[in-house]
Design a protein around this motif. Structure first.
Motif, short mmCIF file in Angstrom:
data_model
loop_
_atom_site.label_atom_id
_atom_site.label_comp_id
_atom_site.label_asym_id
_atom_site.label_seq_id
_atom_site.Cartn_x
_atom_site.Cartn_y
_atom_site.Cartn_z
N LYS A 93 9.76 -12.58 1.72
CA LYS A 93 9.26 -12.51 0.34
C LYS A 93 8.56 -13.81 -0.06
O LYS A 93 7.56 -13.79 -0.78
CB LYS A 93 10.42 -12.23 -0.62
CG LYS A 93 9.98 -12.02 -2.04
CD LYS A 93 11.15 -11.65 -2.93
CE LYS A 93 10.67 -11.40 -4.34
NZ LYS A 93 11.77 -10.94 -5.19
N LYS A 141 1.49 -11.32 -1.50
CA LYS A 141 2.09 -10.35 -2.42
C LYS A 141 1.08 -9.37 -3.00
O LYS A 141 1.38 -8.20 -3.17
CB LYS A 141 2.82 -11.08 -3.53
CG LYS A 141 4.06 -11.82 -3.02
CD LYS A 141 4.72 -12.64 -4.11
CE LYS A 141 5.94 -13.37 -3.62
NZ LYS A 141 5.70 -14.43 -2.68
N LYS A 143 2.43 4.75 -0.20
CA LYS A 143 3.26 4.64 0.99
C LYS A 143 2.37 4.27 2.17
O LYS A 143 1.33 4.90 2.40
CB LYS A 143 3.99 5.95 1.28
CG LYS A 143 4.91 5.87 2.47
CD LYS A 143 5.68 7.16 2.67
CE LYS A 143 6.57 7.02 3.90
NZ LYS A 143 7.33 8.24 4.15
N THR A 172 10.71 -5.33 5.52
CA THR A 172 11.01 -5.41 4.09
C THR A 172 11.09 -6.87 3.69
O THR A 172 11.18 -7.75 4.55
CB THR A 172 12.34 -4.71 3.74
OG1 THR A 172 13.42 -5.44 4.34
CG2 THR A 172 12.35 -3.26 4.23
N GLU A 173 11.11 -7.11 2.40
CA GLU A 173 11.18 -8.49 1.89
C GLU A 173 12.46 -9.19 2.33
O GLU A 173 12.50 -10.41 2.41
CB GLU A 173 11.11 -8.49 0.37
CG GLU A 173 9.78 -8.04 -0.18
CD GLU A 173 9.76 -7.96 -1.69
OE1 GLU A 173 8.66 -8.10 -2.26
OE2 GLU A 173 10.82 -7.77 -2.31
N THR A 174 13.50 -8.44 2.61
CA THR A 174 14.78 -9.05 2.96
C THR A 174 15.02 -9.17 4.46
O THR A 174 16.02 -9.76 4.88
CB THR A 174 15.95 -8.24 2.32
OG1 THR A 174 15.88 -6.89 2.80
CG2 THR A 174 15.86 -8.28 0.80
N ASP A 228 8.83 -1.49 0.47
CA ASP A 228 10.12 -1.35 -0.21
C ASP A 228 10.89 -0.21 0.46
O ASP A 228 10.47 0.33 1.49
CB ASP A 228 9.92 -1.11 -1.71
CG ASP A 228 9.21 0.19 -2.04
OD1 ASP A 228 9.08 1.07 -1.16
OD2 ASP A 228 8.79 0.33 -3.20
N GLY A 229 12.01 0.17 -0.12
CA GLY A 229 12.86 1.21 0.45
C GLY A 229 12.20 2.57 0.55
O GLY A 229 12.64 3.42 1.32
N ASN A 230 11.13 2.79 -0.20
CA ASN A 230 10.40 4.06 -0.15
C ASN A 230 9.17 4.00 0.75
O ASN A 230 8.38 4.95 0.79
CB ASN A 230 9.98 4.48 -1.56
CG ASN A 230 11.17 4.75 -2.44
OD1 ASN A 230 12.15 5.36 -2.01
ND2 ASN A 230 11.12 4.29 -3.69
N GLN A 284 6.67 1.99 0.30
CA GLN A 284 5.48 1.62 -0.47
C GLN A 284 5.11 0.16 -0.23
O GLN A 284 5.98 -0.71 -0.10
CB GLN A 284 5.72 1.87 -1.95
CG GLN A 284 5.90 3.34 -2.25
CD GLN A 284 6.18 3.60 -3.72
OE1 GLN A 284 6.94 2.88 -4.35
NE2 GLN A 284 5.57 4.65 -4.25
N ARG A 303 4.25 -3.54 -0.54
CA ARG A 303 4.63 -4.64 -1.43
C ARG A 303 3.94 -5.94 -1.05
O ARG A 303 3.89 -6.87 -1.82
CB ARG A 303 6.14 -4.86 -1.42
CG ARG A 303 6.92 -3.72 -2.02
CD ARG A 303 6.64 -3.66 -3.54
NE ARG A 303 7.27 -2.52 -4.13
CZ ARG A 303 6.63 -1.51 -4.72
NH1 ARG A 303 5.32 -1.51 -4.76
NH2 ARG A 303 7.27 -0.52 -5.26
#
Length: 159
Positions: A4, A9, A43, A81-83, A105-107, A109, A111
């Motif tokens: 992140k 971004k 997505k 993912t960011e994490t 993200d979790g879906n 999409q 980021r």
């Protein structure tokens, strides 16, 4: 430092139905060589590079305005993912010979986007991911990314 913290971004994206010329224009405007291709709900479903556009135009013998981004994109896309840890991202780049990873993200999409250059900067800054990335790890990753499938030196097409 996390993904992140390092990712771009405000990532530019291109839609499935956009022309390859639209993708090329966005790459020019954003000074980048690759874009995530997204569906109607943002997505990530592919990646397209400037090289993908040039090769598709050459093989079709048409201008980039004559075909869609979806016709030239790579459908096999690897994301983080960011994490996720930087070491996870670096290993994914190495294993799959890619220079850029969409951050989702979790879906699924879009980021952001994380590039090998971002990982190199983090290594140079001594960023502390959970598993440290050494300069030799980054060198090994770069060597793997540019390796040709036949094992002979040179560059392989990748994101």
């Amino acid at each position: 430092m996390t993904i992140k913290d390092l990712m771009t971004k405000d990532v530019a994206t291109v839609g499935l139905e956009d022309t390859a010329a639209t993708a090329a224009r966005k790459m020019w405007d954003c000074d980048c060589g690759a874009l995530p291709v997204v569906d109607g709900v943002n997505k990530v479903i592919g990646m397209i590079t400037d090289r993908d556009i040039c090769m598709a135009a050459m093989h079709r013998d048409v201008a980039p305005s004559a075909f869609r981004a979806a016709d030239a994109m790579s459908k096999r896309v690897f994301t983080v993912t960011e994490t996720d840890s930087l070491s996870t991202a670096e290993q994914l780049m190495r294993d799959n010979q890619v220079r850029r990873l969409p951050v989702v993200d979790g879906n699924g999409q879009a980021r952001g986007i994380l590039s090998l250059a971002d990982v190199v900067r983090a290594t140079e800054l001594g960023a502390g991911p959970s598993k440290p990335i050494s300069s030799s790890d980054v060198t090994s990753t770069m060597a793997r990314i540019v390796a040709r499938p036949d094992g002979i030196g040179g560059q392989r097409a990748s994101h």
